[in-house]
Write a protein that holds these residues in place. Sequence first.
Motif, PDB file in Angstrom:
ATOM      1  N   ASN A   1      76.029 -49.629  43.239  1.00 45.51           N
ATOM      2  CA  ASN A   1      77.426 -49.437  43.649  1.00 45.51           C
ATOM      3  C   ASN A   1      77.819 -50.571  44.605  1.00 45.51           C
ATOM      4  O   ASN A   1      77.240 -50.689  45.677  1.00 45.51           O
ATOM      5  CB  ASN A   1      77.509 -48.080  44.350  1.00 45.51           C
ATOM      6  CG  ASN A   1      78.891 -47.768  44.893  1.00 45.51           C
ATOM      7  OD1 ASN A   1      79.773 -48.636  44.918  1.00 45.51           O
ATOM      8  ND2 ASN A   1      79.079 -46.532  45.329  1.00 45.51           N
ATOM      9  N   PRO A   2      78.790 -51.400  44.221  1.00 45.49           N
ATOM     10  CA  PRO A   2      79.110 -52.567  45.052  1.00 45.49           C
ATOM     11  C   PRO A   2      79.917 -52.232  46.314  1.00 45.49           C
ATOM     12  O   PRO A   2      80.165 -53.135  47.120  1.00 45.49           O
ATOM     13  CB  PRO A   2      79.940 -53.437  44.115  1.00 45.49           C
ATOM     14  CG  PRO A   2      80.564 -52.474  43.155  1.00 45.49           C
ATOM     15  CD  PRO A   2      79.593 -51.347  42.995  1.00 45.49           C
ATOM     16  N   GLY A   3      80.333 -50.980  46.478  1.00 43.21           N
ATOM     17  CA  GLY A   3      81.128 -50.657  47.661  1.00 43.21           C
ATOM     18  C   GLY A   3      82.498 -51.311  47.606  1.00 43.21           C
ATOM     19  O   GLY A   3      82.949 -51.735  46.531  1.00 43.21           O
ATOM     20  N   ALA A   4      83.159 -51.427  48.774  1.00 46.91           N
ATOM     21  CA  ALA A   4      84.543 -51.906  48.778  1.00 46.91           C
ATOM     22  C   ALA A   4      84.792 -53.038  49.762  1.00 46.91           C
ATOM     23  O   ALA A   4      85.913 -53.524  49.861  1.00 46.91           O
ATOM     24  CB  ALA A   4      85.480 -50.749  49.080  1.00 46.91           C
TER      25      ALA A   4
ATOM     26  N   THR B   1      84.578 -42.278  43.414  1.00 46.02           N
ATOM     27  CA  THR B   1      84.859 -41.360  44.523  1.00 46.02           C
ATOM     28  C   THR B   1      85.173 -42.155  45.794  1.00 46.02           C
ATOM     29  O   THR B   1      86.106 -41.842  46.526  1.00 46.02           O
ATOM     30  CB  THR B   1      83.638 -40.453  44.785  1.00 46.02           C
ATOM     31  OG1 THR B   1      83.372 -39.731  43.593  1.00 46.02           O
ATOM     32  CG2 THR B   1      83.888 -39.485  45.908  1.00 46.02           C
ATOM     33  N   LEU B   2      84.397 -43.190  46.005  1.00 44.85           N
ATOM     34  CA  LEU B   2      84.602 -44.034  47.192  1.00 44.85           C
ATOM     35  C   LEU B   2      85.981 -44.709  47.135  1.00 44.85           C
ATOM     36  O   LEU B   2      86.745 -44.669  48.102  1.00 44.85           O
ATOM     37  CB  LEU B   2      83.487 -45.083  47.256  1.00 44.85           C
ATOM     38  CG  LEU B   2      83.543 -46.059  48.420  1.00 44.85           C
ATOM     39  CD1 LEU B   2      83.208 -45.333  49.723  1.00 44.85           C
ATOM     40  CD2 LEU B   2      82.569 -47.213  48.223  1.00 44.85           C
TER      41      LEU B   2
ATOM     42  N   GLU C   1      88.841 -42.510  47.972  1.00 43.34           N
ATOM     43  CA  GLU C   1      89.027 -42.262  49.410  1.00 43.34           C
ATOM     44  C   GLU C   1      89.694 -43.449  50.100  1.00 43.34           C
ATOM     45  O   GLU C   1      90.391 -43.292  51.095  1.00 43.34           O
ATOM     46  CB  GLU C   1      87.680 -42.002  50.093  1.00 43.34           C
ATOM     47  CG  GLU C   1      86.961 -40.751  49.643  1.00 43.34           C
ATOM     48  CD  GLU C   1      87.613 -39.459  50.123  1.00 43.34           C
ATOM     49  OE1 GLU C   1      88.322 -39.501  51.145  1.00 43.34           O
ATOM     50  OE2 GLU C   1      87.411 -38.429  49.453  1.00 43.34           O
TER      51      GLU C   1
ATOM     52  N   ASP D   1      79.881 -42.033  42.322  1.00 40.73           N
ATOM     53  CA  ASP D   1      79.999 -42.430  43.727  1.00 40.73           C
ATOM     54  C   ASP D   1      81.035 -43.528  43.901  1.00 40.73           C
ATOM     55  O   ASP D   1      81.816 -43.519  44.830  1.00 40.73           O
ATOM     56  CB  ASP D   1      78.669 -42.967  44.234  1.00 40.73           C
ATOM     57  CG  ASP D   1      77.673 -41.861  44.481  1.00 40.73           C
ATOM     58  OD1 ASP D   1      76.486 -42.141  44.552  1.00 40.73           O
ATOM     59  OD2 ASP D   1      78.113 -40.710  44.605  1.00 40.73           O
TER      60      ASP D   1
ATOM     61  N   LEU E   1      83.875 -37.560  52.222  1.00 42.08           N
ATOM     62  CA  LEU E   1      84.483 -37.824  50.906  1.00 42.08           C
ATOM     63  C   LEU E   1      85.358 -36.613  50.596  1.00 42.08           C
ATOM     64  O   LEU E   1      84.924 -35.647  49.970  1.00 42.08           O
ATOM     65  CB  LEU E   1      83.393 -38.062  49.864  1.00 42.08           C
ATOM     66  CG  LEU E   1      82.549 -39.305  50.161  1.00 42.08           C
ATOM     67  CD1 LEU E   1      81.320 -39.383  49.270  1.00 42.08           C
ATOM     68  CD2 LEU E   1      83.379 -40.580  50.027  1.00 42.08           C
TER      69      LEU E   1
ATOM     70  N   VAL F   1      78.980 -49.477  53.364  1.00 45.58           N
ATOM     71  CA  VAL F   1      78.605 -48.107  53.007  1.00 45.58           C
ATOM     72  C   VAL F   1      79.220 -47.794  51.643  1.00 45.58           C
ATOM     73  O   VAL F   1      80.395 -48.063  51.414  1.00 45.58           O
ATOM     74  CB  VAL F   1      79.128 -47.106  54.060  1.00 45.58           C
ATOM     75  CG1 VAL F   1      78.907 -45.668  53.597  1.00 45.58           C
ATOM     76  CG2 VAL F   1      78.439 -47.337  55.392  1.00 45.58           C
ATOM     77  N   ASN F   2      78.398 -47.277  50.708  1.00 44.32           N
ATOM     78  CA  ASN F   2      78.933 -47.022  49.372  1.00 44.32           C
ATOM     79  C   ASN F   2      78.701 -45.599  48.909  1.00 44.32           C
ATOM     80  O   ASN F   2      78.947 -45.257  47.765  1.00 44.32           O
ATOM     81  CB  ASN F   2      78.362 -48.038  48.369  1.00 44.32           C
ATOM     82  CG  ASN F   2      76.845 -48.048  48.379  1.00 44.32           C
ATOM     83  OD1 ASN F   2      76.221 -47.167  48.947  1.00 44.32           O
ATOM     84  ND2 ASN F   2      76.258 -49.046  47.746  1.00 44.32           N
ATOM     85  N   GLY F   3      78.231 -44.757  49.777  1.00 46.53           N
ATOM     86  CA  GLY F   3      78.010 -43.354  49.445  1.00 46.53           C
ATOM     87  C   GLY F   3      77.354 -42.692  50.643  1.00 46.53           C
ATOM     88  O   GLY F   3      77.109 -43.360  51.655  1.00 46.53           O
TER      89      GLY F   3
END
Lengths: 192, 186
Positions: A155-158, A67-68, A71, A64, B71, B152-154
């Motif tokens: 998942n720390p995100g962005a 993938t994030l 994007e 994830d 995605l 949001v992370n997924g």
Amino acid sequence: MTNETKYNQMYPRSGRSAALSPGTTAPDFTLQSTPDQTVSLSDFRGQPIVLVFYPADWSPVCGDQVTLYNEILPEFQSLGAELVGISVDGAWCHAAFSRDRKLHFPLLADFEPKGEVARLYGVYRQGDGVSERALFVVDAEGNIHWSHVSPIGVNPGAAGILAALEDLQEKKQQNQGEQKKGEKQEKEEAVK
Amino acid sequence: MKTETSSIPASKLTVPAAGRDHIQGPIDAPMTLLEYGDYECPFCGAAYPIVKAVQQSLGDDLCFAFRNFPLTNMHPHAEHAAEAAEAAGAQARFWEMHDTLYENQTALDDKDLARYAAELGLDVPRLMSEVETGNHRGRIREDFMAGVRSGVNGTPTFFVNGVRHDAGYDYDVLIAALLETAPKHA
């Protein structure tokens, strides 16, 4: 079972590491990006770079997470930055993972000696044999501007990366503004 | 530099934004559920009937909003599917297309999208031309980046009464979270 629980069971042996903190010079390294190519941190001097340490290819949260970032890559690039992923997996494993996830940024193999770069950055989990899930934003001069270590299954995100990159860009613009002002003053003084 | 200006006010990043978001239920409902979703994501597909059940149970006490988080590298049909839903929205039929897409997640190529548009009685050439030229791409990207900025992370990621919901999205869990964090009436 949540991903976080799964990870905690899989990697139970190491406590949280002490990651290099902002203001520290980012240690240089050279790692394989493909079976026949290498990438060095110093290749990116002159622009910010995001270092994404993660435990392992193929594991669910990493999937994830990369993938994030894949994007969001255009946004990172519009802020003048590049991004690389780093794990202890070998170059062939990275190649397969990257192809499967259609990644547009390099994955570097911290494979031999295992985890050496993760150790340099203070994010190696000795007992578990993998790196932490850690983020570093390195500025154009090669200094760490921001870092973050996430619980291994989260998942720390962005959002943090984007804020750090925007902060760098604002500073750069301020510096440029001051430089221009300085040049203008010099010119005016020369005329006088 | 601040990046592109968004039509979502900063204060509305994690709650439905009136006049901007696709919403179901009254905008001033006491509880809000905001979903960031991808039409080709199987987990979002699994969450779809649960959200419906939650809406049915809470009725007018809930305002539900959907924002796009495709995605696109993982899911080759996600972008066009999102554009088709937005294009249906331009013909005032967003939710019908949204539901159709989630009920047919394994058939999302352009031919399928045109077929769904026809079945919903929409102007098919207009919808497909909007999808092909990417008329709604800007809005979809704006949804996406608003999501990224609010953590949001997924997919799916839910915000329950404005707060990111990290527990699962079983019916009982969602309902409990909504009720527990609902603003108290004075």
